[in-house]
Structures are given as C-alpha cells and as structure tokens.
Write a protein that holds these residues in place. Structure first.
Motif, PDB file in Angstrom:
ATOM      1  N   ALA A 121       0.815  -1.213   0.000  1.00  0.00           N
ATOM      2  CA  ALA A 121       0.000   0.000   0.000  1.00  0.00           C
ATOM      3  C   ALA A 121       0.849   1.263   0.000  1.00  0.00           C
ATOM      4  O   ALA A 121       0.446   2.291  -0.543  1.00  0.00           O
ATOM      5  CB  ALA A 121      -0.939   0.008   1.208  1.00  0.00           C
ATOM      6  N   ALA A 122       2.025   1.207   0.651  1.00  0.00           N
ATOM      7  CA  ALA A 122       2.874   2.395   0.729  1.00  0.00           C
ATOM      8  C   ALA A 122       4.254   1.994   1.234  1.00  0.00           C
ATOM      9  O   ALA A 122       4.426   0.985   1.909  1.00  0.00           O
ATOM     10  CB  ALA A 122       2.259   3.445   1.656  1.00  0.00           C
ATOM     11  N   VAL A 123       5.234   2.833   0.878  1.00  0.00           N
ATOM     12  CA  VAL A 123       6.585   2.754   1.419  1.00  0.00           C
ATOM     13  C   VAL A 123       6.868   4.089   2.072  1.00  0.00           C
ATOM     14  O   VAL A 123       6.689   5.143   1.452  1.00  0.00           O
ATOM     15  CB  VAL A 123       7.634   2.479   0.314  1.00  0.00           C
ATOM     16  N   SER A 124       7.287   4.095   3.340  1.00  0.00           N
ATOM     17  CA  SER A 124       7.449   5.373   4.032  1.00  0.00           C
ATOM     18  C   SER A 124       8.404   5.238   5.210  1.00  0.00           C
ATOM     19  O   SER A 124       8.519   4.171   5.814  1.00  0.00           O
ATOM     20  CB  SER A 124       6.095   5.877   4.529  1.00  0.00           C
ATOM     21  N   THR A 125       9.090   6.341   5.521  1.00  0.00           N
ATOM     22  CA  THR A 125       9.889   6.408   6.749  1.00  0.00           C
ATOM     23  C   THR A 125       9.066   6.981   7.892  1.00  0.00           C
ATOM     24  O   THR A 125       9.539   7.045   9.030  1.00  0.00           O
ATOM     25  CB  THR A 125      11.131   7.300   6.544  1.00  0.00           C
ATOM     26  N   GLU A 126       7.843   7.393   7.604  1.00  0.00           N
ATOM     27  CA  GLU A 126       6.974   7.991   8.613  1.00  0.00           C
ATOM     28  C   GLU A 126       5.979   6.946   9.144  1.00  0.00           C
ATOM     29  O   GLU A 126       5.638   5.980   8.464  1.00  0.00           O
ATOM     30  CB  GLU A 126       6.195   9.170   8.020  1.00  0.00           C
ATOM     31  N   THR A 127       5.493   7.177  10.354  1.00  0.00           N
ATOM     32  CA  THR A 127       4.450   6.317  10.919  1.00  0.00           C
ATOM     33  C   THR A 127       3.085   6.898  10.567  1.00  0.00           C
ATOM     34  O   THR A 127       2.273   7.223  11.432  1.00  0.00           O
ATOM     35  CB  THR A 127       4.605   6.188  12.446  1.00  0.00           C
ATOM     36  N   SER A 128       2.860   7.048   9.283  1.00  0.00           N
ATOM     37  CA  SER A 128       1.639   7.687   8.798  1.00  0.00           C
ATOM     38  C   SER A 128       0.418   6.800   9.055  1.00  0.00           C
ATOM     39  O   SER A 128       0.537   5.580   9.237  1.00  0.00           O
ATOM     40  CB  SER A 128       1.761   7.964   7.298  1.00  0.00           C
ATOM     41  N   GLN A 129      -0.766   7.429   9.049  1.00  0.00           N
ATOM     42  CA  GLN A 129      -2.009   6.697   9.232  1.00  0.00           C
ATOM     43  C   GLN A 129      -2.435   6.113   7.881  1.00  0.00           C
ATOM     44  O   GLN A 129      -3.378   6.572   7.239  1.00  0.00           O
ATOM     45  CB  GLN A 129      -3.095   7.616   9.804  1.00  0.00           C
ATOM     46  N   ILE A 130      -1.724   5.096   7.446  1.00  0.00           N
ATOM     47  CA  ILE A 130      -2.010   4.433   6.185  1.00  0.00           C
ATOM     48  C   ILE A 130      -2.819   3.178   6.472  1.00  0.00           C
ATOM     49  O   ILE A 130      -2.483   2.412   7.384  1.00  0.00           O
ATOM     50  CB  ILE A 130      -0.696   4.077   5.460  1.00  0.00           C
ATOM     51  N   ASP A 131      -3.892   2.985   5.722  1.00  0.00           N
ATOM     52  CA  ASP A 131      -4.734   1.808   5.926  1.00  0.00           C
ATOM     53  C   ASP A 131      -3.912   0.550   5.627  1.00  0.00           C
ATOM     54  O   ASP A 131      -3.354   0.403   4.533  1.00  0.00           O
ATOM     55  CB  ASP A 131      -5.948   1.875   4.992  1.00  0.00           C
TER      56      ASP A 131
END
Length: 252
Positions: A46-56
């Motif tokens: 769903a996503a690649v990120s260095t953040e602890t984002s509110q991704i489903d």
C-alpha cells in the motif's frame, strides 16, 4: 543464507547477516523514528514510508539498516523500484542518493527483497537480486598488528583492528567538525548516531582532537566517529603502502 529470528506475540524480528540491520514484521507501525516501513493491505503493498503515517494496512514490515546506510536512501530506492514495477503510483522521494552510495543501497535493498521473498511475501517487485549484500571480512592476528591510517574529509587517525569486535583509534585523531545536513537542515540518521558516539567519548575529545585512545566496535563506527560516514570505511582505512583494510580482510 543464515540469520537469527526472534518471534513473540506481536512481532517477528529478523537479524540480517553481518550485522547489517533488522527486519521487523508486525501489525503496527514502528514508532522509533528509524527505518523504512512497507505497509501491506490484503497482501499487497500500500505504501513505502519512513513515517508512521495513518495508512490503511493490516501488516507492516519495518526495515532498519545499520547506521552506515541512510534510511531515506533506502526509502527512495524501494519506492523507485515499486513505482517502476507498477506496484505503486506516484513518484519516489526527491532526496538524491549519492553516486558513491547507490550500489551499497541497492545491494542492501536486494538482500531485503530476497529474504522477504523467501518468507513468502508475494509483492510484485520482489525479484531475485543481482547482488549478495555486503562482503564479509575476516579478522586475523596478522591484521591486528597493522596500523591503518585515515585521511578523509578533514579527518585523520591511526586505527588498529585489535580484536574481532574492537577498533582502536589512537590518541591524536582529528575529527571532522561538522556533519553534512539534509536539505531541510536536519541531521541524518548516520550523523545522529555519530554525534551520540562522540558524546559518549566527550571527555576524550578536545577541539575535535582525541586526547586518549578510543575503542569502537566496527569499521563503520570508526567512519561515523571520525567523519560522519558517507563512504565505505573499508576502503578509507589504509596501511602505509596504501593497501586498504578491505584488501587485507575481504573473504572472496
């Protein structure tokens, strides 16, 4: 390939070979602020990120490389790869991977993808890697007697690999005063770790020169301590004839 695995009720932690870092598989984002996270939903990326984002998501794979590899560079490399293979839409982060570090970042990325593929993660961009990750180096009594010199980016030192997990930096080493900053003016992960190393030995440093011998754990720590990393330290440390510590110790 062999590696250590720790399993508990919430996470599975994989310790990568040659102390290259860890992979943590769980259901919640990592809140330590270090690492690249692959957010999965129904088995798809769903996503690649260095953040602890509110991704489903319903699963998160957190990749924490060793301190000599910037998580931001790995984030960009993984995202580039996912976008190129049609798994994600959009663009990769704008951060630029230095030319002299791109091969190292991609080698590490491919190692991680190989392990995840072996564990059964069916992500479209997990292909067989072209590289085998970091080379292995062997400590020996002969190498422990060699004085290796550092002369890089304003930093100078004499270093001995005195024991398997001990690098001795002789007194009188000159440290690079300030690290390079990210575009937003912040410190990178490597620079933060280097600053922590220096703070642990603050009593042994005066005007960016060491006043006593200092023992560190690895070639990577030596590079971070002296010049904030950013280059393969195995190629920086050289004997009096110009032969690198890599040439002395690499396992072929």
């Amino acid at each position: 390939m062999k590696f250590d695995v720790e399993i508990n009720q919430e996470t599975t932690t994989i310790h990568l070979p040659n102390q290259q870092g860890v992979i943590v598989i769980g259901n919640e984002p990592d809140k330590s602020g270090r690492g690249v996270q692959l957010f999965l939903k129904a088995g798809q990326l769903a996503a690649v990120s260095t953040e602890t984002s509110q991704i489903d998501h319903d699963q998160v794979i957190t990749i924490k490389p060793d301190w000599d590899l910037e998580a931001d560079y790995l984030d960009k490399s993984l995202t580039e790869y996912a976008v190129a293979n049609g798994l994600l839409k959009g663009e990769a982060p704008t951060i630029k991977i230095p030319t002299n570090q791109r091969a190292t970042v991609e080698d590490f990325r491919d190692l991680v993808l190989k392990i995840l593929t072996g564990l059964g993660f069916r992500l479209a961009f997990l292909q067989a890697p072209k590289h085998s990750g970091k080379p292995r180096h062997r400590f020996s009594k002969q190498v422990s007697q060699i004085a290796f010199s550092v002369d890089h980016d304003g930093a100078t030192a004499t270093v001995y690999w005195q024991k398997r997990n001990e690098m001795l930096v002789k007194a009188g080493a000159r440290l690079k005063p300030k690290p390079e900053l990210n575009k937003d003016g912040s410190l990178g992960f490597s620079a933060k770790f280097a600053e922590r190393l220096r703070s642990e030995h603050a009593d042994d440093i005066q005007d960016f020169v060491t006043t006593r011998d200092i023992v560190l754990k690895s070639v990577n720590e030596v590079g971070l301590f002296l010049y904030f990393g950013g280059i393969n330290g195995w190629l920086v440390l050289k004997d009096e004839a110009g032969k690198s510590i890599n040439d002395w110790t690499i396992v072929k």
